[in-house]
Design a protein around this motif. Structure first.
Motif, PDB file in Angstrom:
ATOM      1  N   ASP A  29       0.789  -1.233   0.000  1.00  0.00           N
ATOM      2  CA  ASP A  29       0.000   0.000   0.000  1.00  0.00           C
ATOM      3  C   ASP A  29       0.823   1.286   0.000  1.00  0.00           C
ATOM      4  OD1 ASP A  29       1.009  -0.306   2.531  1.00  0.00           O
ATOM      5  OD2 ASP A  29      -0.850   0.209   3.558  1.00  0.00           O
ATOM      6  N   GLN A  30       2.139   1.179  -0.066  1.00  0.00           N
ATOM      7  CA  GLN A  30       2.976   2.370  -0.040  1.00  0.00           C
ATOM      8  C   GLN A  30       4.394   2.053  -0.501  1.00  0.00           C
ATOM      9  OE1 GLN A  30       4.199   3.794   3.934  1.00  0.00           O
ATOM     10  NE2 GLN A  30       3.277   1.927   4.757  1.00  0.00           N
ATOM     11  N   VAL A  31       5.137   3.118  -0.792  1.00  0.00           N
ATOM     12  CA  VAL A  31       6.543   2.994  -1.171  1.00  0.00           C
ATOM     13  C   VAL A  31       7.347   3.878  -0.234  1.00  0.00           C
ATOM     14  CG1 VAL A  31       8.262   3.376  -2.982  1.00  0.00           C
ATOM     15  CG2 VAL A  31       5.959   2.587  -3.591  1.00  0.00           C
ATOM     16  N   ARG A  32       8.373   3.315   0.357  1.00  0.00           N
ATOM     17  CA  ARG A  32       9.299   4.104   1.174  1.00  0.00           C
ATOM     18  C   ARG A  32      10.523   4.381   0.307  1.00  0.00           C
ATOM     19  NH1 ARG A  32      13.175   2.078   5.685  1.00  0.00           N
ATOM     20  NH2 ARG A  32      14.236   4.021   6.079  1.00  0.00           N
ATOM     21  N   SER A  33      10.687   5.646  -0.058  1.00  0.00           N
ATOM     22  CA  SER A  33      11.823   6.008  -0.905  1.00  0.00           C
ATOM     23  C   SER A  33      13.010   6.420  -0.045  1.00  0.00           C
ATOM     24  CB  SER A  33      11.433   7.128  -1.862  1.00  0.00           C
ATOM     25  OG  SER A  33      11.028   8.267  -1.148  1.00  0.00           O
ATOM     26  N   ASN A  34      14.133   6.638  -0.691  1.00  0.00           N
ATOM     27  CA  ASN A  34      15.375   7.025  -0.005  1.00  0.00           C
ATOM     28  C   ASN A  34      15.785   6.023   1.065  1.00  0.00           C
ATOM     29  OD1 ASN A  34      15.715   9.465  -1.485  1.00  0.00           O
ATOM     30  ND2 ASN A  34      14.101  10.365  -0.228  1.00  0.00           N
ATOM     31  N   TRP A  35      15.624   4.748   0.770  1.00  0.00           N
ATOM     32  CA  TRP A  35      16.006   3.697   1.708  1.00  0.00           C
ATOM     33  C   TRP A  35      17.530   3.595   1.746  1.00  0.00           C
ATOM     34  CZ3 TRP A  35      16.935  -1.829   0.049  1.00  0.00           C
ATOM     35  CH2 TRP A  35      17.226  -2.644   1.142  1.00  0.00           C
ATOM     36  N   TRP A  36      18.080   3.741   2.936  1.00  0.00           N
ATOM     37  CA  TRP A  36      19.539   3.649   3.130  1.00  0.00           C
ATOM     38  C   TRP A  36      19.867   2.483   4.022  1.00  0.00           C
ATOM     39  CZ3 TRP A  36      22.827   6.421   0.342  1.00  0.00           C
ATOM     40  CH2 TRP A  36      22.350   7.581  -0.270  1.00  0.00           C
ATOM     41  N   ARG A  37      21.016   1.899   3.775  1.00  0.00           N
ATOM     42  CA  ARG A  37      21.520   0.819   4.610  1.00  0.00           C
ATOM     43  C   ARG A  37      22.785   1.275   5.335  1.00  0.00           C
ATOM     44  NH1 ARG A  37      19.783   0.095   0.351  1.00  0.00           N
ATOM     45  NH2 ARG A  37      21.723   0.177  -0.815  1.00  0.00           N
ATOM     46  N   ARG A  38      23.051   0.645   6.452  1.00  0.00           N
ATOM     47  CA  ARG A  38      24.242   0.976   7.241  1.00  0.00           C
ATOM     48  C   ARG A  38      25.497   0.882   6.386  1.00  0.00           C
ATOM     49  NH1 ARG A  38      27.469  -2.087  11.439  1.00  0.00           N
ATOM     50  NH2 ARG A  38      26.636  -3.871  10.349  1.00  0.00           N
ATOM     51  N   GLU A  39      25.574  -0.164   5.589  1.00  0.00           N
ATOM     52  CA  GLU A  39      26.652  -0.324   4.610  1.00  0.00           C
ATOM     53  C   GLU A  39      25.982  -0.460   3.251  1.00  0.00           C
ATOM     54  OE1 GLU A  39      29.738  -3.197   5.380  1.00  0.00           O
ATOM     55  OE2 GLU A  39      29.351  -3.091   7.530  1.00  0.00           O
ATOM     56  N   GLY A  40      26.339   0.379   2.319  1.00  0.00           N
ATOM     57  CA  GLY A  40      25.643   0.494   1.046  1.00  0.00           C
ATOM     58  C   GLY A  40      25.418  -0.793   0.276  1.00  0.00           C
ATOM     59  N   HIS A  41      26.382  -1.695   0.276  1.00  0.00           N
ATOM     60  CA  HIS A  41      26.248  -2.911  -0.522  1.00  0.00           C
ATOM     61  C   HIS A  41      26.135  -4.163   0.339  1.00  0.00           C
ATOM     62  CE1 HIS A  41      27.784  -0.226  -3.726  1.00  0.00           C
ATOM     63  NE2 HIS A  41      26.759  -0.800  -4.313  1.00  0.00           N
ATOM     64  N   ARG A  42      25.560  -3.979   1.515  1.00  0.00           N
ATOM     65  CA  ARG A  42      25.342  -5.102   2.428  1.00  0.00           C
ATOM     66  C   ARG A  42      24.006  -4.877   3.129  1.00  0.00           C
ATOM     67  NH1 ARG A  42      28.682  -8.643   6.243  1.00  0.00           N
ATOM     68  NH2 ARG A  42      27.451  -8.602   8.152  1.00  0.00           N
ATOM     69  N   LEU A  43      23.214  -5.918   3.224  1.00  0.00           N
ATOM     70  CA  LEU A  43      21.925  -5.849   3.901  1.00  0.00           C
ATOM     71  C   LEU A  43      22.061  -6.480   5.280  1.00  0.00           C
ATOM     72  CD1 LEU A  43      18.952  -5.006   3.565  1.00  0.00           C
ATOM     73  CD2 LEU A  43      18.499  -7.332   2.772  1.00  0.00           C
ATOM     74  N   ASP A  44      21.944  -5.649   6.316  1.00  0.00           N
ATOM     75  CA  ASP A  44      22.058  -6.090   7.705  1.00  0.00           C
ATOM     76  C   ASP A  44      20.694  -6.040   8.387  1.00  0.00           C
ATOM     77  OD1 ASP A  44      24.889  -6.630   7.961  1.00  0.00           O
ATOM     78  OD2 ASP A  44      25.209  -4.479   7.745  1.00  0.00           O
ATOM     79  N   PRO A  45      20.528  -6.732   9.520  1.00  0.00           N
ATOM     80  CA  PRO A  45      19.226  -6.765  10.194  1.00  0.00           C
ATOM     81  C   PRO A  45      18.634  -5.379  10.483  1.00  0.00           C
ATOM     82  CG  PRO A  45      20.620  -8.451  11.118  1.00  0.00           C
ATOM     83  CD  PRO A  45      21.493  -7.640  10.181  1.00  0.00           C
ATOM     84  N   GLU A  46      19.454  -4.434  10.912  1.00  0.00           N
ATOM     85  CA  GLU A  46      18.906  -3.110  11.238  1.00  0.00           C
ATOM     86  C   GLU A  46      18.371  -2.375  10.011  1.00  0.00           C
ATOM     87  OE1 GLU A  46      23.472  -2.540  11.371  1.00  0.00           O
ATOM     88  OE2 GLU A  46      22.062  -4.053  12.051  1.00  0.00           O
ATOM     89  N   ASP A  47      18.781  -2.801   8.827  1.00  0.00           N
ATOM     90  CA  ASP A  47      18.316  -2.173   7.588  1.00  0.00           C
ATOM     91  C   ASP A  47      16.878  -2.554   7.251  1.00  0.00           C
ATOM     92  OD1 ASP A  47      20.914  -1.112   7.222  1.00  0.00           O
ATOM     93  OD2 ASP A  47      21.543  -2.945   6.196  1.00  0.00           O
ATOM     94  N   ILE A  48      16.393  -3.638   7.854  1.00  0.00           N
ATOM     95  CA  ILE A  48      15.051  -4.122   7.516  1.00  0.00           C
ATOM     96  C   ILE A  48      14.144  -4.301   8.727  1.00  0.00           C
ATOM     97  CG2 ILE A  48      15.786  -5.220   5.359  1.00  0.00           C
ATOM     98  CD1 ILE A  48      15.682  -7.914   6.959  1.00  0.00           C
ATOM     99  N   ARG A  49      14.514  -3.748   9.875  1.00  0.00           N
ATOM    100  CA  ARG A  49      13.690  -3.916  11.089  1.00  0.00           C
ATOM    101  C   ARG A  49      12.252  -3.449  10.872  1.00  0.00           C
ATOM    102  NH1 ARG A  49      16.345  -7.139  14.274  1.00  0.00           N
ATOM    103  NH2 ARG A  49      18.429  -6.515  14.824  1.00  0.00           N
ATOM    104  N   GLU A  50      12.092  -2.273  10.269  1.00  0.00           N
ATOM    105  CA  GLU A  50      10.750  -1.734   9.996  1.00  0.00           C
ATOM    106  C   GLU A  50       9.956  -2.697   9.123  1.00  0.00           C
ATOM    107  OE1 GLU A  50       9.162   1.488   6.859  1.00  0.00           O
ATOM    108  OE2 GLU A  50      10.609   2.277   8.292  1.00  0.00           O
ATOM    109  N   LEU A  51      10.585  -3.188   8.118  1.00  0.00           N
ATOM    110  CA  LEU A  51       9.962  -4.101   7.174  1.00  0.00           C
ATOM    111  C   LEU A  51       9.561  -5.416   7.856  1.00  0.00           C
ATOM    112  CD1 LEU A  51      11.772  -4.917   3.871  1.00  0.00           C
ATOM    113  CD2 LEU A  51      11.210  -6.707   5.475  1.00  0.00           C
TER     114      LEU A  51
END
Length: 112
Positions: free
Chosen positions: A26-48
């Motif tokens: 139902d929505q798009v969250r833009s400007n999504w940033w990660r702690r490290e640009g080319h690595r997906l860590d748990p804190e990067d997706i907590r909201e999700l």
């Protein structure tokens, strides 16, 4: 619905985005940033994760440069969230197919 994807650009429901995004039903969250640009860590997706999708589709970039940490994989497994990680062009196709029948979220890296 993801209309189009091209390196650094994505159009979702007619709206153009030029930075990484998280796509909810139902929505798009833009400007999504990660702690490290080319690595997906748990804190990067907590909201999700708190949204409790059945499946998370990760677009790892045009050439698949973004990596998913083992900790992130473990977090998703512990929450019974299926992970699909593909280069972003393929991830967009998968999201459009899966989101019609399943509670899906896409986290998409638009470059690299």
């Amino acid at each position: 619905m993801i209309d189009t994807y091209d390196f650094g650009n994505i159009v979702i429901n007619g709206q153009k985005y030029t930075s990484d995004v998280i796509v909810y039903p139902d929505q798009v969250r833009s400007n999504w940033w990660r702690r490290e640009g080319h690595r997906l860590d748990p804190e990067d997706i907590r909201e999700l994760v708190s949204w409790r999708p059945e499946v998370l589709i990760v677009g790892t970039g045009s050439m698949g440069c973004m990596k998913i940490s083992p900790e992130t994989e473990e977090l998703l497994k512990s929450q019974e969230i299926e992970l699909i990680a593909e280069p972003t062009p393929r991830a967009c196709q998968i999201f459009n197919q899966i989101s019609a029948t399943r509670r899906a979220v896409a986290a998409l890296h638009l470059t690299c």
